[in-house]
Design a protein around this motif. Sequence first.
Motif, PDB file in Angstrom:
ATOM      1  N   ILE A 161       1.371  50.502  17.907  1.00 32.24           N
ATOM      2  CA  ILE A 161       0.323  50.022  18.504  1.00 32.24           C
ATOM      3  C   ILE A 161       0.171  50.804  19.943  1.00 32.24           C
ATOM      4  O   ILE A 161      -0.868  51.644  20.423  1.00 32.24           O
ATOM      5  CB  ILE A 161       0.062  48.718  18.900  1.00 32.24           C
ATOM      6  N   GLU A 162       1.352  50.861  20.597  1.00 33.21           N
ATOM      7  CA  GLU A 162       1.399  51.468  21.985  1.00 33.21           C
ATOM      8  C   GLU A 162       1.469  53.174  21.738  1.00 33.21           C
ATOM      9  O   GLU A 162       0.458  53.685  22.646  1.00 33.21           O
ATOM     10  CB  GLU A 162       2.717  51.303  22.539  1.00 33.21           C
ATOM     11  N   ALA A 163       1.747  53.428  20.769  1.00 34.93           N
ATOM     12  CA  ALA A 163       1.613  55.015  20.383  1.00 34.93           C
ATOM     13  C   ALA A 163       0.284  55.512  20.378  1.00 34.93           C
ATOM     14  O   ALA A 163      -0.079  56.641  20.762  1.00 34.93           O
ATOM     15  CB  ALA A 163       2.542  55.651  19.308  1.00 34.93           C
ATOM     16  N   VAL A 164      -0.450  54.618  19.557  1.00 34.10           N
ATOM     17  CA  VAL A 164      -1.893  55.024  19.103  1.00 34.10           C
ATOM     18  C   VAL A 164      -2.621  54.875  20.244  1.00 34.10           C
ATOM     19  O   VAL A 164      -3.547  55.885  20.843  1.00 34.10           O
ATOM     20  CB  VAL A 164      -2.339  54.127  17.978  1.00 34.10           C
ATOM     21  N   LEU A 165      -2.414  53.801  21.255  1.00 36.20           N
ATOM     22  CA  LEU A 165      -3.498  53.818  22.473  1.00 36.20           C
ATOM     23  C   LEU A 165      -2.956  54.664  23.468  1.00 36.20           C
ATOM     24  O   LEU A 165      -3.830  54.956  24.342  1.00 36.20           O
ATOM     25  CB  LEU A 165      -2.880  52.122  22.768  1.00 36.20           C
ATOM     26  N   SER A 166      -1.528  55.378  23.568  1.00 36.24           N
ATOM     27  CA  SER A 166      -1.362  56.284  24.205  1.00 36.24           C
ATOM     28  C   SER A 166      -1.630  57.539  23.856  1.00 36.24           C
ATOM     29  O   SER A 166      -1.383  58.696  24.250  1.00 36.24           O
ATOM     30  CB  SER A 166       0.053  56.251  24.913  1.00 36.24           C
ATOM     31  N   LYS A 167      -2.311  57.786  22.839  1.00 40.95           N
ATOM     32  CA  LYS A 167      -2.853  58.987  22.019  1.00 40.95           C
ATOM     33  C   LYS A 167      -1.563  59.903  21.503  1.00 40.95           C
ATOM     34  O   LYS A 167      -1.637  61.009  21.340  1.00 40.95           O
ATOM     35  CB  LYS A 167      -3.754  59.820  22.943  1.00 40.95           C
ATOM     36  N   GLN A 168      -0.333  59.268  21.445  1.00 35.38           N
ATOM     37  CA  GLN A 168       0.598  59.994  20.755  1.00 35.38           C
ATOM     38  C   GLN A 168       0.678  59.883  19.276  1.00 35.38           C
ATOM     39  O   GLN A 168       1.390  60.754  18.606  1.00 35.38           O
ATOM     40  CB  GLN A 168       2.030  59.359  21.231  1.00 35.38           C
ATOM     41  N   LEU A 169      -0.330  59.250  18.678  1.00 36.34           N
ATOM     42  CA  LEU A 169      -0.429  59.160  17.128  1.00 36.34           C
ATOM     43  C   LEU A 169      -1.891  58.954  16.767  1.00 36.34           C
ATOM     44  O   LEU A 169      -2.718  58.361  17.552  1.00 36.34           O
ATOM     45  CB  LEU A 169       0.133  57.743  16.585  1.00 36.34           C
ATOM     46  N   THR A 170      -2.304  59.463  15.922  1.00 38.17           N
ATOM     47  CA  THR A 170      -3.567  59.648  15.433  1.00 38.17           C
ATOM     48  C   THR A 170      -4.136  58.182  14.740  1.00 38.17           C
ATOM     49  O   THR A 170      -5.017  57.373  15.052  1.00 38.17           O
ATOM     50  CB  THR A 170      -4.028  60.646  14.296  1.00 38.17           C
ATOM     51  N   GLY A 171      -3.019  57.589  13.893  1.00 43.35           N
ATOM     52  CA  GLY A 171      -3.098  56.342  13.643  1.00 43.35           C
ATOM     53  C   GLY A 171      -1.739  55.790  13.071  1.00 43.35           C
ATOM     54  O   GLY A 171      -0.898  56.530  13.011  1.00 43.35           O
ATOM     55  N   PHE A 172      -1.787  54.685  12.319  1.00 46.02           N
ATOM     56  CA  PHE A 172      -0.390  54.370  11.763  1.00 46.02           C
ATOM     57  C   PHE A 172      -0.864  53.264  10.654  1.00 46.02           C
ATOM     58  O   PHE A 172      -1.898  52.868  10.629  1.00 46.02           O
ATOM     59  CB  PHE A 172       0.396  53.345  12.704  1.00 46.02           C
ATOM     60  N   LEU A 173      -0.020  52.992   9.742  1.00 42.33           N
ATOM     61  CA  LEU A 173       0.021  52.358   8.591  1.00 42.33           C
ATOM     62  C   LEU A 173       0.972  51.137   8.472  1.00 42.33           C
ATOM     63  O   LEU A 173       2.194  51.204   8.760  1.00 42.33           O
ATOM     64  CB  LEU A 173       0.156  52.889   7.150  1.00 42.33           C
ATOM     65  N   ALA A 174       0.294  49.813   8.587  1.00 40.33           N
ATOM     66  CA  ALA A 174       1.111  48.738   8.692  1.00 40.33           C
ATOM     67  C   ALA A 174       0.277  47.513   8.113  1.00 40.33           C
ATOM     68  O   ALA A 174      -0.873  47.588   7.761  1.00 40.33           O
ATOM     69  CB  ALA A 174       1.646  48.414   9.922  1.00 40.33           C
ATOM     70  N   SER A 175       0.999  46.187   7.778  1.00 44.63           N
ATOM     71  CA  SER A 175       0.409  45.197   7.439  1.00 44.63           C
ATOM     72  C   SER A 175      -0.699  44.587   8.121  1.00 44.63           C
ATOM     73  O   SER A 175      -0.744  44.579   9.395  1.00 44.63           O
ATOM     74  CB  SER A 175       1.560  43.854   7.275  1.00 44.63           C
ATOM     75  N   ASP A 176      -2.032  44.688   7.199  1.00 42.31           N
ATOM     76  CA  ASP A 176      -3.213  44.150   7.909  1.00 42.31           C
ATOM     77  C   ASP A 176      -2.842  42.819   8.735  1.00 42.31           C
ATOM     78  O   ASP A 176      -3.245  42.649   9.872  1.00 42.31           O
ATOM     79  CB  ASP A 176      -4.276  43.481   7.004  1.00 42.31           C
ATOM     80  N   VAL A 177      -2.292  41.925   8.071  1.00 43.56           N
ATOM     81  CA  VAL A 177      -2.129  40.501   8.581  1.00 43.56           C
ATOM     82  C   VAL A 177      -1.023  40.525  10.084  1.00 43.56           C
ATOM     83  O   VAL A 177      -1.480  40.024  10.720  1.00 43.56           O
ATOM     84  CB  VAL A 177      -1.461  39.597   7.682  1.00 43.56           C
ATOM     85  N   ILE A 178      -0.098  41.304   9.883  1.00 48.75           N
ATOM     86  CA  ILE A 178       0.559  41.494  11.082  1.00 48.75           C
ATOM     87  C   ILE A 178       0.210  42.122  12.192  1.00 48.75           C
ATOM     88  O   ILE A 178       0.347  41.661  13.295  1.00 48.75           O
ATOM     89  CB  ILE A 178       2.101  42.173  10.619  1.00 48.75           C
ATOM     90  N   VAL A 179      -0.587  43.392  12.037  1.00 46.52           N
ATOM     91  CA  VAL A 179      -1.221  43.933  12.955  1.00 46.52           C
ATOM     92  C   VAL A 179      -2.341  43.028  13.720  1.00 46.52           C
ATOM     93  O   VAL A 179      -2.346  42.958  14.909  1.00 46.52           O
ATOM     94  CB  VAL A 179      -1.726  45.422  12.366  1.00 46.52           C
ATOM     95  N   ARG A 180      -3.216  42.494  12.813  1.00 44.19           N
ATOM     96  CA  ARG A 180      -4.257  41.683  13.579  1.00 44.19           C
ATOM     97  C   ARG A 180      -3.579  40.331  14.299  1.00 44.19           C
ATOM     98  O   ARG A 180      -3.952  40.087  15.470  1.00 44.19           O
ATOM     99  CB  ARG A 180      -5.267  41.068  12.095  1.00 44.19           C
ATOM    100  N   SER A 181      -2.604  39.811  13.748  1.00 46.76           N
ATOM    101  CA  SER A 181      -1.690  38.836  14.411  1.00 46.76           C
ATOM    102  C   SER A 181      -1.221  39.482  15.845  1.00 46.76           C
ATOM    103  O   SER A 181      -1.549  38.601  16.916  1.00 46.76           O
ATOM    104  CB  SER A 181      -0.515  38.195  13.840  1.00 46.76           C
ATOM    105  N   ARG A 182      -0.661  40.558  16.009  1.00 43.70           N
ATOM    106  CA  ARG A 182      -0.014  41.072  17.027  1.00 43.70           C
ATOM    107  C   ARG A 182      -1.228  41.254  18.067  1.00 43.70           C
ATOM    108  O   ARG A 182      -1.404  41.243  19.246  1.00 43.70           O
ATOM    109  CB  ARG A 182       0.495  42.242  16.861  1.00 43.70           C
ATOM    110  N   LEU A 183      -2.516  41.989  17.672  1.00 46.90           N
ATOM    111  CA  LEU A 183      -3.521  42.208  18.449  1.00 46.90           C
ATOM    112  C   LEU A 183      -4.115  40.984  19.107  1.00 46.90           C
ATOM    113  O   LEU A 183      -4.607  40.981  20.334  1.00 46.90           O
ATOM    114  CB  LEU A 183      -4.678  42.932  17.671  1.00 46.90           C
ATOM    115  N   LEU A 184      -4.176  39.830  18.202  1.00 51.97           N
ATOM    116  CA  LEU A 184      -4.958  38.665  18.825  1.00 51.97           C
ATOM    117  C   LEU A 184      -3.850  38.100  19.719  1.00 51.97           C
ATOM    118  O   LEU A 184      -4.204  37.470  20.841  1.00 51.97           O
ATOM    119  CB  LEU A 184      -4.923  37.664  17.422  1.00 51.97           C
ATOM    120  N   GLN A 185      -2.609  38.112  19.771  1.00 56.85           N
ATOM    121  CA  GLN A 185      -1.545  37.522  20.532  1.00 56.85           C
ATOM    122  C   GLN A 185      -1.794  38.241  21.710  1.00 56.85           C
ATOM    123  O   GLN A 185      -1.443  37.724  22.946  1.00 56.85           O
ATOM    124  CB  GLN A 185      -0.228  37.969  19.853  1.00 56.85           C
ATOM    125  N   ASN A 186      -2.087  39.661  21.861  1.00 58.19           N
ATOM    126  CA  ASN A 186      -2.212  40.403  23.145  1.00 58.19           C
ATOM    127  C   ASN A 186      -3.603  40.503  23.394  1.00 58.19           C
ATOM    128  O   ASN A 186      -3.845  41.194  24.510  1.00 58.19           O
ATOM    129  CB  ASN A 186      -1.699  41.899  23.043  1.00 58.19           C
TER     130      ASN A 186
END
Length: 939
Positions: A395-420
């Motif tokens: 997530i940090e790498a995408v927001l800092s433009k080091q990555l175009t995107g990443f692949l990960a569990s829908d549920v885990i990513v949404r949970s992390r974004l909600l937490q933050n």
Amino acid sequence: MMKNVLLLFVLLTGFTLQAQSSAVISELPASLKIGISSDTYPYMFVNEQGQAAGLVVDYWLEVARQQGIKAEFVAADWADTLSMLDSGVIDLHGGLGRTTDREQQYLLGLSYLDIFSNVFVHRDLGGVHNLTDLKPHLVGVVERSTHIDSLSQQQPDLVLKHYDSVSQMYDSALRGEIKAFTGLDRLPPRYARYRELMTFYPVYKKVPVRKIELTFAVRQDQVVLLKQLKEATATLDLAFRDQLERKWLSVDTDPNTLLIGVSIGNQPFMHVSPVGDVQGVFVDLWRLWSKNTGIDISFVPNQSEDSLAYLRKGRIDVQMAQVENKEKFTGLKPAYHLYNIYSSLFYSSESELTDPQQLKDATLGLLHTASFGPQVQQQFPDAKLKVFDTVDQMIEAVLSKQLTGFLASDVIVRSRLLQNSSQNSLKVFPGIRYESAVYSLTRAENEELYQTIQQGFSQISLDEMVAIENRWLDKEAGGYFQTFRDKVPLTDAERQWLNQHQQIRVGVMSDWRPVEFVDEKGEAQGITSDILKLLNQRLDVQFVPQPYSDWAMLLKDFKAGKLQMVANISDLPERRSFSNFSLDYWTLQWIMIGKHDASFDSKLAQMPGQRIAIMREYQFVQQLKTDFPKHQVIEVDSLNDGLEMVVAGQADFVLDTVVASGVAMRDPRYVNLRAYLPTDLPVYPSYFGVHKNLPELLVILNKGIKTINEADRKSLQDKWLNLEIKQGLDQSRVMTLVLQIAAVSMAVIVGFLIWNFSLRREVNLRRKVEEKMRFMAGHDDLTQLPNRSLLIERLQTALHQHARHNEMLALMFIDLDGFKLVNDQYGHDVGDEMLVKLSALLSHCVRKTDTVARFGGDEFVILLTGLVDKDDAAIVAEKILLYLQEPLALSVCQASVGASIGIAIYPHDGTDAATLLKSADKLMYQVKQQGKSQYRFSR
């Protein structure tokens, strides 16, 4: 001749000297002084009895025992142990990490154990996932320890703070002087403030540094001693070393407790809360498994890689959940297909990606555990894949433009974004989704545990699994178990197996109505056929019923492999050599059918001498004869034969299952018979037999059987069964009842019309009274605020929701300062007036979603939910104190009051309602002791 004699003498002398030299090298000194650290738990330390203990100590005691020498241990602080070796106080150092500097300074022996260097991080230090994240912080290290070399190699620009001993370093950490320090796998229980240290520096927050080879050391001039020690230690076998690891490096629990590794940072599936509670979907599934099996379990949180390493070394028994990955599964065995997760491609909301062509030359992130890397590379051959350890890093790498995107569990990513609180920072690329199977793992050789795990999970119903999933996943997140009703999600391997086996032949009986029979068209019908149709639909498979008129022939063909499955088969020991058995999918209840006036008791055993007819093909025949020897058991060819014997008086009862009897008793010939249900007859579960050579089929079949719920079974019962287990009625009795009912009905209808009008009015009045009573039950009469019981109810609900989303809430306990003076001086009426005005003031200070409750007397409690930081609660407290600085205008006076406020924070001060209330109350009294009209947190 003389030359030959001389040459022989020289050779013999040389051999003798060499033999003597070998003998000297192989003989260790009678006693060895071995230096060890006094506080490096669990490797070497001094126990409560003042004796040397630990893995290293046991290792050298075994060496000494095998060599017949004495081992004397000299314990000191770590840095002093090396000084003792330098000065010759000890003969060797018993255990230290292999480094380049030490290889130059000492003679090092064989490595006998791999240990791991870690940095333990304070639980409140967020955003620390690797050594790079530690650069802004001081990291504590013990002087001359291996960790210094490890950190200098991995992250040389870290700022290190040196200590003379680990105790000094731990004391400094608890004083808040450092927020991170180095250590091995675990913290030492011998440390005086161990519990406090574990609370603030939990194992699941540690950052791995590198693997260290544990070895021993002697001085540079001790070449002979080194060779002797190498020869002696080389004789220790691997089994002994494994035993040492299990003894000292496993979690301290009862030997009968199953240790389950939990990979941290995977909420809401499995994670550790800020107060150290292990939580999530997978955790609750295993807790239910433990409840069903009666086996105690203990969770061991760790990084994914460390957890797998622990499993291979026997330090834990099970890895709770691991995404399918052949490389990660090496030496391990998938014990149970626990779940499927679905991964999407996430990218920054500042971009707009909709066309796969836009991903050409993109840099995409994957977790190191991901199994779909080859699929991604095939779909996007020009993309560059980069592997990460955690979702947060991606997530940090995408927001800092080091990555175009990443692949990960829908549920885990949404949970992390909600937490933050950053739900809108990422988008999902449409049309890209990968499915991954998740397994619980054991060691390959542990077949008994494998079977136990399988059996335990087979006892968990799909409804229970869905309930657990709903507890942790939001509705929009969807769920794996919730999809089972329509189509069971199978793994790629399971789908491939089904593709290779287009039809599954299932043996059924041709004349066992309504369970299994053949209709006029020659097609298999009945309960079993309908269940197979359900399974065909949900598993996308083709189970084909194969009717047999003879059970023995059916069983013979099944045993020979001509049938892949058999329906309604009993699990008998003699059949286990050629058949596995599915979960039970139906229950067969035995009943007795006899004449209307038959002599019947609630228990068959209390009716001796009865003549009981039963079909001879039933396995229950022999058990019936054994369990009820005082009865006459008559074997018949069919249920109809038995019923005819009862009608003719040749038998008192016929015994059969409810499902079979229901069809037979629809026959008008048996209308005067009734069914009896003895309480001492067994209930038999129905299984599918699956041929022993098809274990894959058994796993697939059991997944389908789990989807058959009570609604499905009721539907089948309504379709196939029609049996009144009370009393058979003749036609004349039925007509009499019909006429009686018709005569009474007319009178009832007239009375009903009159009564209905008055009933409606009464219902409306009662509804209003009930609504008022419900409000009064949950609210204070004077202030109309929620009372104590409603507050606790709302608090418990909020705790559940905040645990799911890993959020913070606050509980404010408020005691009014100066209220008693006003109440005593002006009377209770004025005191009540003040409480009402204060209630309005407090309600004005909070959001509509918060709760202000009167707890009793002049005490109020405020529940603040969905906080980002505890400062949010401080703002509310300051707002209340600010408003209270102004005098309250009462009917007879202007009154000034203050407030003492104690604030408890979830989860830091407690995870349940009682603990939080107690903590807030305690903090409120501390405020009163310190001068009142203030607020206070626990820290």
